[in-house]
Structure formats: structure tokens, C-alpha cells
Design an enzyme around this catalytic site. Sequence first.
Site, PDB file in Angstrom:
ATOM      1  N   THR A 169     -16.193  -3.538  -8.577  1.00  0.00           N
ATOM      2  CA  THR A 169     -17.417  -2.933  -8.054  1.00  0.00           C
ATOM      3  C   THR A 169     -18.597  -3.187  -8.987  1.00  0.00           C
ATOM      4  O   THR A 169     -18.401  -3.376 -10.200  1.00  0.00           O
ATOM      5  CB  THR A 169     -17.197  -1.406  -7.918  1.00  0.00           C
ATOM      6  OG1 THR A 169     -18.448  -0.773  -7.704  1.00  0.00           O
ATOM      7  CG2 THR A 169     -16.569  -0.811  -9.173  1.00  0.00           C
ATOM      8  N   ASP A 170     -19.798  -3.129  -8.416  1.00  0.00           N
ATOM      9  CA  ASP A 170     -20.998  -3.259  -9.259  1.00  0.00           C
ATOM     10  C   ASP A 170     -21.214  -2.007 -10.116  1.00  0.00           C
ATOM     11  O   ASP A 170     -22.028  -2.010 -11.035  1.00  0.00           O
ATOM     12  CB  ASP A 170     -22.243  -3.539  -8.413  1.00  0.00           C
ATOM     13  CG  ASP A 170     -22.574  -2.439  -7.410  1.00  0.00           C
ATOM     14  OD1 ASP A 170     -21.779  -1.488  -7.260  1.00  0.00           O
ATOM     15  OD2 ASP A 170     -23.645  -2.531  -6.762  1.00  0.00           O
ATOM     16  N   HIS A 221     -25.139  11.152 -11.644  1.00  0.00           N
ATOM     17  CA  HIS A 221     -25.472  10.309 -10.484  1.00  0.00           C
ATOM     18  C   HIS A 221     -26.272   9.075 -10.913  1.00  0.00           C
ATOM     19  O   HIS A 221     -27.372   9.196 -11.449  1.00  0.00           O
ATOM     20  CB  HIS A 221     -26.305  11.168  -9.514  1.00  0.00           C
ATOM     21  CG  HIS A 221     -26.370  10.653  -8.133  1.00  0.00           C
ATOM     22  ND1 HIS A 221     -26.822  11.411  -7.087  1.00  0.00           N
ATOM     23  CD2 HIS A 221     -26.049   9.448  -7.598  1.00  0.00           C
ATOM     24  CE1 HIS A 221     -26.778  10.714  -5.976  1.00  0.00           C
ATOM     25  NE2 HIS A 221     -26.311   9.510  -6.268  1.00  0.00           N
ATOM     26  N   TYR A 281     -14.745   7.105 -12.005  1.00  0.00           N
ATOM     27  CA  TYR A 281     -14.381   5.977 -11.130  1.00  0.00           C
ATOM     28  C   TYR A 281     -14.818   4.654 -11.746  1.00  0.00           C
ATOM     29  O   TYR A 281     -14.006   3.741 -11.925  1.00  0.00           O
ATOM     30  CB  TYR A 281     -15.015   6.152  -9.738  1.00  0.00           C
ATOM     31  CG  TYR A 281     -15.006   4.879  -8.907  1.00  0.00           C
ATOM     32  CD1 TYR A 281     -13.810   4.302  -8.493  1.00  0.00           C
ATOM     33  CD2 TYR A 281     -16.198   4.241  -8.562  1.00  0.00           C
ATOM     34  CE1 TYR A 281     -13.788   3.126  -7.742  1.00  0.00           C
ATOM     35  CE2 TYR A 281     -16.191   3.064  -7.808  1.00  0.00           C
ATOM     36  CZ  TYR A 281     -14.991   2.508  -7.405  1.00  0.00           C
ATOM     37  OH  TYR A 281     -14.971   1.343  -6.681  1.00  0.00           O
ATOM     38  N   SER A 282     -16.105   4.558 -12.096  1.00  0.00           N
ATOM     39  CA  SER A 282     -16.590   3.254 -12.581  1.00  0.00           C
ATOM     40  C   SER A 282     -15.993   2.930 -13.949  1.00  0.00           C
ATOM     41  O   SER A 282     -15.741   1.753 -14.248  1.00  0.00           O
ATOM     42  CB  SER A 282     -18.113   3.199 -12.595  1.00  0.00           C
ATOM     43  OG  SER A 282     -18.669   4.268 -13.310  1.00  0.00           O
ATOM     44  N   ASP A 289       0.856  -1.189   0.000  1.00  0.00           N
ATOM     45  CA  ASP A 289       0.000   0.000   0.000  1.00  0.00           C
ATOM     46  C   ASP A 289       0.887   1.233   0.000  1.00  0.00           C
ATOM     47  O   ASP A 289       1.898   1.272   0.705  1.00  0.00           O
ATOM     48  CB  ASP A 289      -0.910  -0.025   1.251  1.00  0.00           C
ATOM     49  CG  ASP A 289      -2.119   0.882   1.101  1.00  0.00           C
ATOM     50  OD1 ASP A 289      -1.909   2.094   0.911  1.00  0.00           O
ATOM     51  OD2 ASP A 289      -3.256   0.386   1.198  1.00  0.00           O
ATOM     52  N   LEU A 341      -6.794  -4.914  -4.426  1.00  0.00           N
ATOM     53  CA  LEU A 341      -7.830  -3.961  -4.008  1.00  0.00           C
ATOM     54  C   LEU A 341      -7.390  -2.508  -4.142  1.00  0.00           C
ATOM     55  O   LEU A 341      -8.236  -1.611  -4.062  1.00  0.00           O
ATOM     56  CB  LEU A 341      -8.212  -4.193  -2.537  1.00  0.00           C
ATOM     57  CG  LEU A 341      -8.902  -5.510  -2.192  1.00  0.00           C
ATOM     58  CD1 LEU A 341      -7.933  -6.427  -1.471  1.00  0.00           C
ATOM     59  CD2 LEU A 341     -10.149  -5.289  -1.360  1.00  0.00           C
ATOM     60  N   PRO A 375     -23.031  15.159 -10.500  1.00  0.00           N
ATOM     61  CA  PRO A 375     -23.185  14.999 -11.956  1.00  0.00           C
ATOM     62  C   PRO A 375     -23.144  13.517 -12.340  1.00  0.00           C
ATOM     63  O   PRO A 375     -22.324  12.767 -11.809  1.00  0.00           O
ATOM     64  CB  PRO A 375     -21.964  15.723 -12.537  1.00  0.00           C
ATOM     65  CG  PRO A 375     -21.329  16.460 -11.412  1.00  0.00           C
ATOM     66  CD  PRO A 375     -21.806  15.879 -10.127  1.00  0.00           C
ATOM     67  N   LYS A 387     -12.628   1.455 -13.238  1.00  0.00           N
ATOM     68  CA  LYS A 387     -12.726   0.080 -12.715  1.00  0.00           C
ATOM     69  C   LYS A 387     -13.147  -0.871 -13.849  1.00  0.00           C
ATOM     70  O   LYS A 387     -12.637  -1.993 -13.949  1.00  0.00           O
ATOM     71  CB  LYS A 387     -13.736   0.004 -11.555  1.00  0.00           C
ATOM     72  CG  LYS A 387     -13.299   0.697 -10.278  1.00  0.00           C
ATOM     73  CD  LYS A 387     -12.071   0.089  -9.611  1.00  0.00           C
ATOM     74  CE  LYS A 387     -12.285  -1.299  -9.044  1.00  0.00           C
ATOM     75  NZ  LYS A 387     -11.100  -1.771  -8.276  1.00  0.00           N
TER      76      LYS A 387
END
Length: 349
Positions: free
Chosen positions: A132-133, A291, A157-158, A35, A83, A289, A161
Site C-alpha cells: 500500500t501507499d 489520521h 496497519y501501515s 485464504d 495479498l 487517531p 505493511k
Amino acid sequence: MNKKILITGGAGFIGSHVVRLFVNKYPEYTIYNLDVLTYAGNLENLRDVEKKSNYVFIKADITNENQINEIFDEFKFDSVIHLAAESHVDRSIKDPLAFARTNILGTMILLNAFNRLWSNNWSNKRFYHVSTDEVYGSLGLTGLFTEDTSYDPNSPYSASKASSDHFVRAYGETYGMPYVISNCSNNYGPNHFPEKLIPLFINNIINKKSLPVYGDGNYTRDWLYVIDHAIGIDTVFHNGANAETYNIGGFNEWKNIDLVKLLCSLMDTKLSREPGDSERLITYVKDRPGHDLRYAIDATKINKELGWCPTVTFEEGLAKTIDWYFDNKEWLNNVTSGEYQNYYKEYYN
Ligand code: NAD
Ligand code: TYD
């Protein structure tokens, strides 16, 4: 079996629970926690395991290719449980490149290092990517995310990922790297950095600060207690089939506003305040934004194939979480002093 397992991001929220579980449950394994200790990484999260003989901490940055290659050459990990990430959607809106760097490039550097080490001998090796979902995008009012739902990410972010998930699969297909991926719903529990909804609101209620609910508050998330996620990761790591994806979630959907009201009433009791005191702190603020309206996981596959299911109800989990923040005021004070105050001003004022 004598395994050398690298866990990245082990000083963060979920990673610290995974490290603790593995160090305590598998004394025959050596657990290396790598980390870089960003604002979200905190070695205080692991004080109870840091002296165990099967635990090693390595301070390093997954985006530093030379450093990562040297570490893989030195320790020759059999498996990686990955992770480490930038994990907060709001920060990704302000600084998307930081998310591309850590979540995409960092993942690729780890994949390359693992591939360099073992590409001639994949036996008993595994790269486990924790995702993540949110990669599936937003649901309407009905339906659930299954492992076959198409990727449709909406936030930086998504998207980062989703990209890292694709790279993991690509290394499996192209280089034969044994891998497994899990996509989990929103976690909550001890050691959660107070930028995410539940710990932020616990901290604000304690300090009688306003509770900034985005938009109309009718957004839905599916909440899972972090230790149940750690148990799910243990299950998938040991028993998940190669090249498979498992969705992890607790069939526990809450509209933000309902969850916030429940939290307010539990906190009033805990703080011996008048019923309704905390609810009066709710303030509807400008929406995030892009969302996503609703996330909800269909966890049938991991339940049927691997026998995993949550062990903690939401009521128990929330109560344990609140108790933890009260019992760990020093932790909370430490992480909310200094830089956190600038973050708070920048994002909420
Ligand atoms: P977190 O932000 O609490 O922790 C991330 C950790 O990664 C920190 O310890 C940080 O120091 C470390 N890190 C960041 N950049 C690094 C780098 N360049 N090199 C080395 N370490 C670095 O995140 P979390 O909530 O514990 O999430 C962990 C993983 O689980 C992430 O991959 C996230 O996408 C995924 N996930 C999170 C949730 C959730 O609800 N929190 C749900 C599903 C999946
Ligand atoms: P968050 O904890 O940031 O997780 P995610 O965006 O990854 O789901 O947010 C959970 C929900 O709470 C999400 O719909 C956004 C909302 N939210 C607020 O209304 N106010 C806040 O201050 C925060 C941080 C989140």
C-alpha cells in the site's frame, strides 16, 4: 509456460478481482487461491470462477507455519502473489497485534516456505508482494509519493505493511529470492467490504443511516478502480523488473468531504430521492487517531516502464460501483448481518 501460481487473500476485495483476471486470462496457469476466510474473505466473490479447471481453493492460515509448509511441499508453487492481510486502519488501532501477526509474521512464513522450496533454483520463480501507499506516511498539501519516498508509516496497519515490505526486500538481498513489490493507492469497486469509506457510505445511504465523516473531512485520498489495480498487478507480475518497486495509482485525488458529496448526489439520483436528501445524512464525528492528511501516488514509473495506466475514469468507476451494490443486495445483506452489526456498534456508537 505452465505456471502454478499461489494467490493469497484471493477471497478478499482486491484478491478476488486478481484471481478472476488470472483464471480467465491464463487458462494455461493453475491458480491456487489460499485464504483463511476472515470476516473480509468471502467465497461468494468468486462464484463465477470456482468451477474452472485451472482454479483451486485452499482454506489455510498464513500464520500457521506447519500448515503453510505442508501446502508448499505439496503444490510446489512457482510464484506467489501475496495479498492476504488485515487491511482496515480502524481495526488496526483497536487490535494492532492481529495486524503484526497476519501482515508481518504471515508474510515471513510465506517467504520462508518459498525459500525452503526453491533456494537452490530460483529460475522462473517470483514472490510478488502487494502493498500500500500508506507505508510512505502522510503527505502535506503538495507533493506525490514516488518509489524513492522514505517509509514513514503512522498507523499499526501501515507499520505492519511497511515491515512486511522490508522483509520481502531482505529475503531478496539475503537469499537471492526473486521478488517484486507494488504500492497502490486506495481502491474502490465491487466486492468491497462495507467498513471502508465508499462501500460503508453506499450502504448507509441506502439504509438512511448517518454518514460518519472523520474530523473536518479535509483528508485526501487517491482513488483507483479495483479492476485497474488487478490489471496493474498482472502487468507488474509479468513484466516488472526483479527487485523493483512500482507505485500504482490513478492521479485521482479527492478530499473525503468532496467525494462524499459526489457519492450522495449519485445515490440520490439512483434512489430517486430529492437532491440533498443523502447529504443531510453527513455527520462530522471524532477524528481517527493519527489520521494521515493526504496520500497521492506518482504512477509515472509503471506508466513509462510497463505501459500501465487506468482504464476507467472515476465517474465511470463510481457509477459501476454503485450499480454493483444495487445489483448485489443479497451479498450486501449477507455481509452486513450478524457480526457486522457488533463491529458497527463498537466502532461508531
Ligand atoms: P481484504 O481485507 O478485503 O482481504 C484480505 C483477505 O485476506 C481476506 O480474504 C482474508 O480472509 C484474507 N486473510 C486475512 N488473514 C489471513 C490469514 N491469516 N491467512 C490467509 N488469509 C488471510 O483486503 P484488500 O482490500 O483486498 O487488500 C488486499 C491487499 O492489498 C492487502 O495486502 C492490502 O494491504 C493491499 N492494499 C489494499 C488497498 C485497498 O485500498 N484496499 C490498497 C493498496 C494495497
Ligand atoms: P478508509 O476507506 O478506511 O481507507 P484508508 O484509511 O486506508 O485511507 O478511509 C478513507 C478515508 O475516509 C480516510 O481519510 C478516513 C475516512 N473515513 C471517514 O471519514 N469515515 C469513515 O467511517 C471511514 C471508514 C473512513
